[in-house]
Design a protein around this motif. Structure first.
Motif, mmCIF file in Angstrom:
data_model
loop_
_atom_site.group_PDB
_atom_site.id
_atom_site.type_symbol
_atom_site.label_atom_id
_atom_site.label_comp_id
_atom_site.label_asym_id
_atom_site.label_seq_id
_atom_site.Cartn_x
_atom_site.Cartn_y
_atom_site.Cartn_z
ATOM 1 N N ILE A 174 -12.072 -42.198 -48.474
ATOM 2 C CA ILE A 174 -13.307 -42.217 -49.266
ATOM 3 C C ILE A 174 -14.434 -42.864 -48.456
ATOM 4 O O ILE A 174 -14.172 -43.748 -47.618
ATOM 5 C CB ILE A 174 -13.104 -42.973 -50.603
ATOM 6 N N GLY A 175 -15.646 -42.444 -48.672
ATOM 7 C CA GLY A 175 -16.783 -43.089 -48.020
ATOM 8 C C GLY A 175 -17.133 -44.385 -48.729
ATOM 9 O O GLY A 175 -16.767 -44.585 -49.896
ATOM 10 N N CYS A 176 -17.836 -45.264 -48.034
ATOM 11 C CA CYS A 176 -18.172 -46.552 -48.658
ATOM 12 C C CYS A 176 -19.144 -46.384 -49.828
ATOM 13 O O CYS A 176 -19.056 -47.129 -50.806
ATOM 14 C CB CYS A 176 -18.758 -47.497 -47.615
ATOM 15 N N ARG A 218 -16.701 -48.705 -39.771
ATOM 16 C CA ARG A 218 -16.597 -47.335 -40.318
ATOM 17 C C ARG A 218 -17.917 -46.595 -40.107
ATOM 18 O O ARG A 218 -18.917 -46.932 -40.714
ATOM 19 C CB ARG A 218 -16.310 -47.391 -41.810
ATOM 20 N N CYS A 254 -14.458 -56.423 -46.048
ATOM 21 C CA CYS A 254 -15.472 -55.755 -46.866
ATOM 22 C C CYS A 254 -15.815 -56.582 -48.113
ATOM 23 O O CYS A 254 -14.926 -56.954 -48.873
ATOM 24 C CB CYS A 254 -14.938 -54.387 -47.263
ATOM 25 N N THR A 296 -20.049 -53.689 -46.014
ATOM 26 C CA THR A 296 -18.683 -53.156 -45.969
ATOM 27 C C THR A 296 -18.157 -53.263 -44.545
ATOM 28 O O THR A 296 -18.743 -53.949 -43.722
ATOM 29 C CB THR A 296 -18.657 -51.688 -46.443
ATOM 30 N N ASP A 297 -17.047 -52.574 -44.283
ATOM 31 C CA ASP A 297 -16.450 -52.627 -42.952
ATOM 32 C C ASP A 297 -17.405 -52.002 -41.932
ATOM 33 O O ASP A 297 -17.629 -50.794 -41.944
ATOM 34 C CB ASP A 297 -15.118 -51.864 -43.001
ATOM 35 N N CYS A 328 -8.961 -46.810 -48.786
ATOM 36 C CA CYS A 328 -9.851 -47.281 -47.733
ATOM 37 C C CYS A 328 -9.149 -47.218 -46.377
ATOM 38 O O CYS A 328 -9.681 -46.674 -45.417
ATOM 39 C CB CYS A 328 -10.284 -48.702 -48.066
ATOM 40 N N CYS A 384 -17.276 -45.333 -52.913
ATOM 41 C CA CYS A 384 -16.378 -46.437 -53.275
ATOM 42 C C CYS A 384 -17.174 -47.525 -53.991
ATOM 43 O O CYS A 384 -16.742 -48.100 -54.993
ATOM 44 C CB CYS A 384 -15.709 -46.985 -52.010
ATOM 45 N N LYS A 385 -18.390 -47.783 -53.492
ATOM 46 C CA LYS A 385 -19.219 -48.826 -54.115
ATOM 47 C C LYS A 385 -19.820 -48.340 -55.433
ATOM 48 O O LYS A 385 -19.996 -49.129 -56.354
ATOM 49 C CB LYS A 385 -20.321 -49.264 -53.135
ATOM 50 N N ALA A 389 -17.470 -55.562 -50.723
ATOM 51 C CA ALA A 389 -17.238 -54.769 -51.936
ATOM 52 C C ALA A 389 -15.776 -54.898 -52.373
ATOM 53 O O ALA A 389 -15.478 -54.943 -53.571
ATOM 54 C CB ALA A 389 -17.605 -53.311 -51.707
ATOM 55 N N PHE A 390 -14.887 -54.983 -51.383
ATOM 56 C CA PHE A 390 -13.480 -55.063 -51.758
ATOM 57 C C PHE A 390 -13.155 -56.378 -52.478
ATOM 58 O O PHE A 390 -12.331 -56.401 -53.389
ATOM 59 C CB PHE A 390 -12.555 -54.870 -50.553
#
Ligand code: TRP
Ligand code: SF4
Length: 325
Positions: A262-264, A224, A236, A220-221, A257, A267-268, A238-239
């Motif tokens: 939200i945390g990664c 962060r 990211c 991810t990013d 995001c 989100c995942k 995941a995005f």
């Protein structure tokens, strides 16, 4: 009105993954109503690199057929064809190989890449890979070939061979047109090209635990550190998957995001749940076909029987034009 004929296929190298679905299978499924479709299981092509493991081919053919069925390829509408069971593919390949210089074949970027990667001295079979692929297409006089971007150099060679043959011996083959999927190529879970040997694929038949583990491993990013740090979905992995498999919520996911809403990990997790649901038909097909290898083989034999006379007719025409009978 006859439907235009298309031919495409996969090498049976193992279970199909999400990249195959997005890049090709989804396009193939949609073409089945508007086109006469031949779907080729290219087992001879596997031997160009994996000749030392012939025992892998049968189970891999099985795996490919299951995933094709799971993706909605329908043997009632389309023919599933086994390449090695239609010897006209190989015969035509030999005849067409006379029209291709060694220098031309060696310029193929896929060939060059494989030679680099394999680190071995390439075989004549590998050099002639695209000639066999051209024969696969031309033996059915297919008008179009739905493939991923990576296959374009091979298709270009098939077009050149068709033109050369027609010029020398009179109009025989249509020049096959590529049909590309509109969806951009899906990267692997680590951001590299998706490839089974990199371990960065999500197989279509993956169980929920595997899907979740693969999604949680996505990069991810990196900027962060805390869940409230503003994120950059454009970097990211995941995005990319959110956008591809959940286009309806990609907007809100992106906003959330960027604002650090939200945390990664959650989100995942959300993405993993969506993918698990998405892949349900593929798991279901596996359950439904468990222990029915015989019938699966019958589907392939049936399609092959349908296709063979078309190949025989073309080969006879080509032989006559070459003065062979
Ligand atoms: N080269 C293709 C792949 O690796 C498989 C293939 C063999 C093919 N023959 C074909 C694809 C003919 C399209 C048309 O996936
Ligand atoms: Fe990617 Fe979601 Fe994390 Fe944003 S919040 S960087 S989209 S995983």
């Amino acid at each position: 009105m006859e439907k235009p004929r298309i031919l495409t296929g996969h090498r049976p190298t193992g279970p199909r993954h999400l990249g195959h679905l997005v890049g090709t299978l989804d396009t193939w499924r949609k073409l089945q109503d508007s086109h006469e479709c031949l779907f080729l299981v290219a087992d001879l092509h596997v031997l160009t690199t994996d000749y030392a493991h012939p025992q892998r081919i049968a189970p891999n053919i099985h795996a490919v057929l299951l995933d094709w069925l799971g993706a909605g390829l329908d043997p009632e509408k389309s023919a599933f064809v086994l390449q090695s069971a239609v010897p006209e593919h190989s015969e035509l390949a030999v005849l067409l190989s006379m029209l291709v210089t060694v220098a031309r074949a060696a310029r193929n970027p896929t060939y060059k890449e494989q030679v680099r990667e394999l680190g071995l001295s390439p075989s004549v079979g590998l050099l002639a890979y695209p000639v066999l692929q051209a024969a696969d297409i031309l033996v059915y006089k297919a008008r179009a070939v739905p493939v991923g971007q990576d296959q374009l150099p091979h298709l270009e060679m098939a077009r050149e061979i068709a033109r050369a043959f027609n010029r020398l011996y009179g109009p025989t083959f249509p020049e096959p047109e590529p049909i590309l999927s509109e969806v951009p190529r899906l990267p692997g879970t680590d951001g590299r090209t998706m490839h089974t040997s990199y371990g960065n694929t999500i197989p279509l038949g993956a169980d929920p635990a595997e899907v979740t583990a693969k999604v949680l491993s996505m990069v991810t990013d990196p900027a962060r550190a805390r869940p409230t740090d503003p994120g950059h979905p454009e970097v990211c992995q995941a995005f990319v998957y959110h956008r591809t498999f959940r286009p309806d919520v990609a907007g809100p996911v992106e906003d959330r995001c960027r604002r650090g809403g939200i945390g990664c990990v959650p989100c995942k997790r959300e993405l993993a749940e969506a993918l698990v649901e998405w892949l349900a038909p593929f798991r279901e097909i596996r359950t439904r076909w468990k222990g029915r290898e015989q019938e699966l083989g019958e589907i392939l034999r049936q399609g092959t029987r349908q296709a063979r006379p078309l190949a025989q007719a073309t080969l006879a025409e080509v032989q006559a034009k070459l003065g062979l009978r």
